[in-house]
Design a protein around this motif. Structure first.
Motif, PDB file in Angstrom:
ATOM      1  N   HIS A 194       0.853  -1.188   0.000  1.00 19.89           N
ATOM      2  CA  HIS A 194       0.000   0.000   0.000  1.00 19.89           C
ATOM      3  C   HIS A 194       0.888   1.237   0.000  1.00 19.89           C
ATOM      4  CE1 HIS A 194      -2.975   2.892   0.634  1.00 19.89           C
ATOM      5  NE2 HIS A 194      -3.798   2.214   1.390  1.00 19.89           N
ATOM      6  N   TRP A 222     -10.848  -0.875   2.781  1.00 24.21           N
ATOM      7  CA  TRP A 222     -10.673  -2.289   3.140  1.00 24.21           C
ATOM      8  C   TRP A 222      -9.491  -2.930   2.431  1.00 24.21           C
ATOM      9  CZ3 TRP A 222     -13.215  -3.130   7.321  1.00 24.21           C
ATOM     10  CH2 TRP A 222     -14.375  -2.423   7.575  1.00 24.21           C
ATOM     11  N   ASP A 223      -8.729  -2.134   1.682  1.00 24.74           N
ATOM     12  CA  ASP A 223      -7.582  -2.671   0.959  1.00 24.74           C
ATOM     13  C   ASP A 223      -6.349  -1.871   1.323  1.00 24.74           C
ATOM     14  OD1 ASP A 223      -6.192  -4.277  -0.865  1.00 24.74           O
ATOM     15  OD2 ASP A 223      -6.436  -2.792  -2.458  1.00 24.74           O
ATOM     16  N   PRO A 224      -5.337  -2.480   1.901  1.00 19.42           N
ATOM     17  CA  PRO A 224      -5.263  -3.907   2.201  1.00 19.42           C
ATOM     18  C   PRO A 224      -6.075  -4.243   3.446  1.00 19.42           C
ATOM     19  CG  PRO A 224      -3.284  -2.841   2.983  1.00 19.42           C
ATOM     20  CD  PRO A 224      -4.094  -1.781   2.266  1.00 19.42           C
TER      21      PRO A 224
END
Length: 142
Positions: A23, A122-124
């Protein structure tokens, strides 16, 4: 809106190499003393924002959300706007609607802040490896 990501002077320990490392430049083991960013005059200070974030606790886990690794990005602008990108420990978190309000209210106390936007992402996906060493010690994970 460009993101000013939290970055550390030192490299992350091997166990921190998780999906979070992908990220961009986010590091879960950063503390306010090692934040290294270009701070423009008039922007709310990132270290002060981090301190404010450390005042917000997950009610189910006795550790602040910053050290839990729930904060993915902080963007501080010269006009005083601050954007916080964060996640939760689980999508079904019982306080999912309240935590962004707590974060907004805490960051709004930082000098120079005029507006706070909190985005849940929600990512990661969050996992325990994203916690700081402090959080792991507090939870007896060593």
């Amino acid at each position: 809106m460009d993101k000013t990501h939290i970055q550390a002077e030192t490299e992350a320990p091997p166990e921190a190499e998780t999906a979070a490392q992908a990220h961009e430049s986010w590091r879960p083991d950063v503390d306010a003393e090692t934040v290294q960013i270009e701070q423009l005059e008039g922007e709310p200070v990132i270290a002060d924002i981090v301190d404010a974030l450390r005042s917000v606790f997950d009610p189910e886990i006795p550790v602040n959300i910053y050290d839990l690794g729930l904060i993915y990005a902080i963007d501080s602008r010269q006009d005083g706007t601050v954007k916080v990108e964060m996640t939760l420990t689980a999508p079904g978190c019982p306080v999912a609607e309240e935590i962004p309000i707590w974060v907004r209210d805490a960051v709004a106390t930082v000098e120079g802040t005029t507006d706070v936007d909190v985005e849940i992402v929600w990512d990661p996906p969050w996992d325990p490896s994203m916690m700081s060493e402090y959080a792991k010690i507090e939870l007896g994970m060593f």
